[in-house]
Design an enzyme around this catalytic site. Sequence first.
Site, short mmCIF file in Angstrom:
data_model
loop_
_atom_site.label_atom_id
_atom_site.label_comp_id
_atom_site.label_asym_id
_atom_site.label_seq_id
_atom_site.Cartn_x
_atom_site.Cartn_y
_atom_site.Cartn_z
N ASP A 14 0.78 -1.25 0.00
CA ASP A 14 0.00 0.00 0.00
C ASP A 14 0.82 1.30 0.00
O ASP A 14 0.51 2.22 0.78
CB ASP A 14 -0.97 0.00 1.18
CG ASP A 14 -2.00 -1.12 1.12
OD1 ASP A 14 -1.94 -1.95 0.18
OD2 ASP A 14 -2.87 -1.20 2.01
N HIS A 58 -10.71 0.73 -2.85
CA HIS A 58 -12.08 0.75 -2.36
C HIS A 58 -13.06 1.40 -3.33
O HIS A 58 -12.75 2.44 -3.91
CB HIS A 58 -12.16 1.53 -1.04
CG HIS A 58 -11.32 0.98 0.07
ND1 HIS A 58 -11.29 -0.36 0.40
CD2 HIS A 58 -10.48 1.60 0.95
CE1 HIS A 58 -10.47 -0.52 1.43
NE2 HIS A 58 -9.95 0.63 1.78
N LYS A 107 -6.99 -4.96 -3.17
CA LYS A 107 -7.76 -5.53 -2.05
C LYS A 107 -8.69 -4.48 -1.48
O LYS A 107 -8.48 -3.28 -1.68
CB LYS A 107 -6.81 -6.05 -0.98
CG LYS A 107 -5.91 -4.97 -0.43
CD LYS A 107 -4.87 -5.52 0.50
CE LYS A 107 -4.01 -4.39 1.04
NZ LYS A 107 -4.74 -3.35 1.80
N CYS A 152 -2.22 -2.74 7.51
CA CYS A 152 -2.07 -3.67 6.39
C CYS A 152 -0.76 -4.45 6.43
O CYS A 152 -0.73 -5.63 6.09
CB CYS A 152 -2.26 -2.93 5.07
SG CYS A 152 -4.00 -2.42 4.89
C1 VGL Z 1 -4.80 0.72 5.64
C2 VGL Z 1 -6.34 1.71 7.02
C3 VGL Z 1 -7.32 1.55 6.07
C4 VGL Z 1 -3.38 0.28 5.42
C5 VGL Z 1 -5.77 0.54 4.68
O1 VGL Z 1 -2.94 0.21 4.26
O2 VGL Z 1 -2.69 0.01 6.42
N1 VGL Z 1 -5.10 1.28 6.81
N2 VGL Z 1 -7.03 0.96 4.91
ZN ZN Z 2 -8.46 0.95 3.34
#
Ligand code: VGL
Ligand code: ZN
Length: 199
Positions: A14, A58, A107, A152
């Site tokens: 991410d 998302h 994801k 994540c």
């Molecule tokens: C994440 C909060 C919401 C992350 C993703 O990548 O850690 N944190 N969505």
């Molecule tokens: Zn998220």
Amino acid sequence: MDINFQKSALLEIDVQNDFCPGGSLAVADGDKVAAPLNEIARRFAAAGAPVIATQDWHPAGHCSFASTGRTPDENEVLWPDHCVQGTAGAAFHPDLDTRPVTLIVRKGFRQSMDSYSAFFENDRKTATGLAAYLSGLGVDTVYLGGLATDYCVFFSAMDAVKLKFTVYLLGAAVRGVNYPEGSVEKALKAMESSGVTVL
Ligand code: VGL
Ligand code: ZN
């Protein structure tokens, strides 16, 4: 760092604009993970080893967004709108070198389910396919970095341990949300006591 590239994969979790300074769910110094990840990714690529980047992806109005007005479940955290499919916030941060990346895993794309881990969605059952991909390549060891240490990255590392991979966390290539306060510390401790080696 001595890496067996025949059996290892790099997971870049991410590294997206919304998790970096200026983004809607900015992690302090989130953009700083790019340089150390790029360096190791180039070594994996040179050895022909897999480099997997994940993207939080998302739909608008996703169940993890506080803007839906939902009441969160116990222990569930709701977030500002972030990483909406196809937006600039969902794109990889420009400092991340995507040339070495061999697979992109998206994801959190189901409206009613979140997915922190690169391996399983938050029902802890629905697979993303990553474990099968890695097994198919004969990978038994994963090196992990990216965002965020306490969400994540944490869930991905814990799932990787459960799936019997040998797991190394690239300590210089992760940054955390630290919400609630202390969650980065807690995540690091839990990973270490589960068998994750922090480098
Ligand atoms: C994440 C909060 C919401 C992350 C993703 O990548 O850690 N944190 N969505
Ligand atoms: Zn998220």
